[in-house]
Design an enzyme around this catalytic site. Sequence first.
Site, PDB file in Angstrom:
ATOM      1  N   CYS B 102       0.693  -1.194   0.040  1.00 56.14           N
ATOM      2  CA  CYS B 102      -0.088  -0.026  -0.001  1.00 56.14           C
ATOM      3  C   CYS B 102       0.955   1.387   0.083  1.00 56.14           C
ATOM      4  O   CYS B 102       0.414   2.130  -0.554  1.00 56.14           O
ATOM      5  CB  CYS B 102      -0.916   0.053   1.156  1.00 56.14           C
ATOM      6  N   CYS B 105       2.527   3.380  -3.126  1.00 51.57           N
ATOM      7  CA  CYS B 105       1.715   4.495  -3.979  1.00 51.57           C
ATOM      8  C   CYS B 105       1.210   5.395  -2.644  1.00 51.57           C
ATOM      9  O   CYS B 105       1.171   6.710  -3.100  1.00 51.57           O
ATOM     10  CB  CYS B 105       0.422   3.879  -4.405  1.00 51.57           C
ATOM     11  N   HIS B 106       0.687   5.151  -1.740  1.00 50.49           N
ATOM     12  CA  HIS B 106       0.535   6.080  -0.518  1.00 50.49           C
ATOM     13  C   HIS B 106       1.324   6.002   0.597  1.00 50.49           C
ATOM     14  O   HIS B 106       1.249   5.217   1.484  1.00 50.49           O
ATOM     15  CB  HIS B 106      -0.991   5.560  -0.113  1.00 50.49           C
ATOM     16  N   CYS B 203     -36.035  -0.887   7.590  1.00 51.45           N
ATOM     17  CA  CYS B 203     -34.944  -0.123   8.405  1.00 51.45           C
ATOM     18  C   CYS B 203     -35.682   0.915   9.189  1.00 51.45           C
ATOM     19  O   CYS B 203     -35.474   1.124  10.194  1.00 51.45           O
ATOM     20  CB  CYS B 203     -33.770   0.609   7.336  1.00 51.45           C
ATOM     21  N   CYS B 206     -37.488   0.940  12.623  1.00 50.49           N
ATOM     22  CA  CYS B 206     -36.715   1.201  14.009  1.00 50.49           C
ATOM     23  C   CYS B 206     -35.869   2.354  14.309  1.00 50.49           C
ATOM     24  O   CYS B 206     -35.799   3.058  15.070  1.00 50.49           O
ATOM     25  CB  CYS B 206     -35.733  -0.242  14.161  1.00 50.49           C
ATOM     26  N   HIS B 207     -35.149   2.550  12.807  1.00 56.70           N
ATOM     27  CA  HIS B 207     -33.995   3.644  13.000  1.00 56.70           C
ATOM     28  C   HIS B 207     -34.443   5.102  12.697  1.00 56.70           C
ATOM     29  O   HIS B 207     -33.718   6.070  12.734  1.00 56.70           O
ATOM     30  CB  HIS B 207     -32.847   3.091  12.227  1.00 56.70           C
ATOM     31  N   CYS B 248     -29.376  -7.332  10.664  1.00 54.51           N
ATOM     32  CA  CYS B 248     -30.449  -6.690  10.898  1.00 54.51           C
ATOM     33  C   CYS B 248     -31.337  -7.275  10.125  1.00 54.51           C
ATOM     34  O   CYS B 248     -32.438  -7.657  10.460  1.00 54.51           O
ATOM     35  CB  CYS B 248     -30.425  -5.230  10.480  1.00 54.51           C
TER      36      CYS B 248
END
Lengths: 154, 287, 108
Positions: B102, B105-106, B203, B206-207, B248
Site C-alpha cells: 500500500c 503508492c500512498h 429499516c 426502528c431507526h 438486521c
Amino acid sequence: MLTDLSRRSALKATGLVAGASILPALPALAAPDTVAVAMDAIKKLTGGKEPVKGKIKLNLPQIAENGNTVPLGVTVDSPMTVDSHVEEITVFVTKNPLPIAIAFLFTPESGKAEASTHIRLAGTQDVIAVAKMSDGTFCIDTKNCKVTIGGCGG
Amino acid sequence: MSAGRIKQVLSALGFAAMAFAMVPAAASADDAKPAATEAAYVPKGIPAPAGSVFKTLFSGYQFRSADTRAMQDDDFSNPGMLSVEAATSEWSHVDGEAGKSCASCHADPAKTMHGVGTHYPRWNKVLERPVTLEQQINLCRTNNMKAKPWAFNSENLTNMTTFVRYQSRGLPVAVKVDGPMSVWFDKGKSLYYQRIGQLDMACSNCHEKYYGKHIRADLLSQGQTNDFPTYRLKSQHLVPVEKRFQGCMAKVRAKPYKIFSDNMIALEVYTAWRGNGLPVETPGVRN
Amino acid sequence: MSVPRLRVPKTAKKGEVITIKSLIEHPMESGFRKGPDGKMVPRMIINKFTASFNGKQFFGANIQPSVSANPYIEFDAKIDADGTFDFAWTDDKGVVTKAQAKITVAAA
C-alpha cells in the site's frame, strides 16, 4: 379473560401447565451451585479468616450493556510499603462456570494497589473482590451487576 | 420444531453467541427496567444538514452506556485499535506480483488517507458503479499490486478498512449522492423504507421512527454508519457495515442481501448519506 | 498473536507512580462455548500476565476464561530509577508473547 381461561384449560389438558411449573426448578438441579462454589473458593483463599469491608473498592457498572465485555476496576487503600502492602486481589464471579475471573498480583513496587480489566458475566450476578494484605488479613467488596439481554443482536 | 431449528432461532435471538452458553441469563422482573441509571445522560446530536430526514443527527455512540462510550474514547481500552495496529504493519507489507505494498503508492497514510474514509461508497468511473471502501482496497490489490483480493469479513480486509477509515477519524462523513450516484441513492432509499421478512419491517421502522426508544433492554439508534467497521461487544471483534446490515435483515427474518450486491451497496450508499455530517468514529465500540 | 498495545509514559519523576495500560489480541476461547458444528470449542486463553521492571516482577495477573477477548489490563508502577519494563503474556499452549518499554527519570 374467557379466552385466557380456555387457553389455560387447553394447556392443562395437554399437560403443558404442569410441565411449565416444574421448569424453573430444572436449572437448579442441572447446573452446579456456582454461588456456593465461589464462596468455597473465597474460604479457600482466606483460610477461613473473615475478610473485612472497607479499604477495598470494586468498580463495576450496575448495569452492563453486554455481558461479554464488562469493565471492572479494583482499588485498595494501602501505603504499598514493604511492611504494609496488598499482595493479591482476586475477583470472584458467582454465576460464571468458574469461580475466579482474575487475580492481580502486587508488590510494593506496584506503587498503588489498583488494576482494571474487562470481564465476561454470564448473567446478572454478584461480583466479589477479595484483597490479601501483607499482614495476612483480608478485605472484601461485593457489587451486583445486572446483565441486560439486548434488543437485537444482529 | 426440530432441535436444529430451535438452535437456529435461539442463535438468531443472540443466545448462542453468549460467552457462556451454559448459564443463560436468568430473566427476572428486574430486567424490565434496564437503563434507569443512565437516565441522566442526554444524547448529544448535531443539527442535520439541509435535506436530511432527521432534524438532529445522533451517532450510535450517543445511545450506548457510559462504560461503552468510555471504552471507545480510550484508544488503549478500545479493542478495535488492535486492528488499526495490525493494519499499520500490513500497510508496508509487499504482496502480489507487482512487488508493491500500500505504501508504494500512498506513502504516509496519515496524510494520503486523510479524508478518504469520509466519502465511501464512492462512484468509480471505470466500473461505472459505486464501490465500497472494502471493494476499493481490493481494487488496489488486484489492479495495482497484482495481489489476490481479500475475502469480505476476513481479518485482513476488515483491519485494513478500519485502518483507512481511522485516518479520517473526527472528519464529517461526506458521501456524494448526486450525478450518477442518484440512481443508487434512490434505489437505496426505496429499500430503506421497504418492509421485508416475516416480521415485515423496514429499516425505517426502528431507526427512523423509534430511535432513542427501547427494544427490550437496548436503545435503538438512528442506524448511522459513521463508526464502521465497529467493534461489537457481543461478537468481540470488528464488524463491517454490510455484515451488520445482514444481521438486521436476519433479525426481521428476511433473507439478507448478498455482500456487495447492488441492493446492498445501494442501501449502504443511502444509509451513509443519512449520516452525512457526523464525525467518523472508526473504530467505534457498540453493543 | 499480534503485537501488544502498550501505553507507558516515557519519563517519570523519581518516586512517581505511573499508570500502564496494555491490550493484546486474543480470542480467549473459554472452553464453555459451542462452535457452529455443535461441539465444544476447546479452551484457549492467555492465562498469565507478568510485568517486570529491571528484571524484577512488580505486577502480575492469573487469568481465567472469564476475562474478555482481547485482554485489557491496567495497572501501576512506582518509578525510582531509569529502566526497562518487560511484559509477558502466556497462553494455554505455553506460547509467551513479550514486549518491552523504557522509561527515564526526569530531573524534578
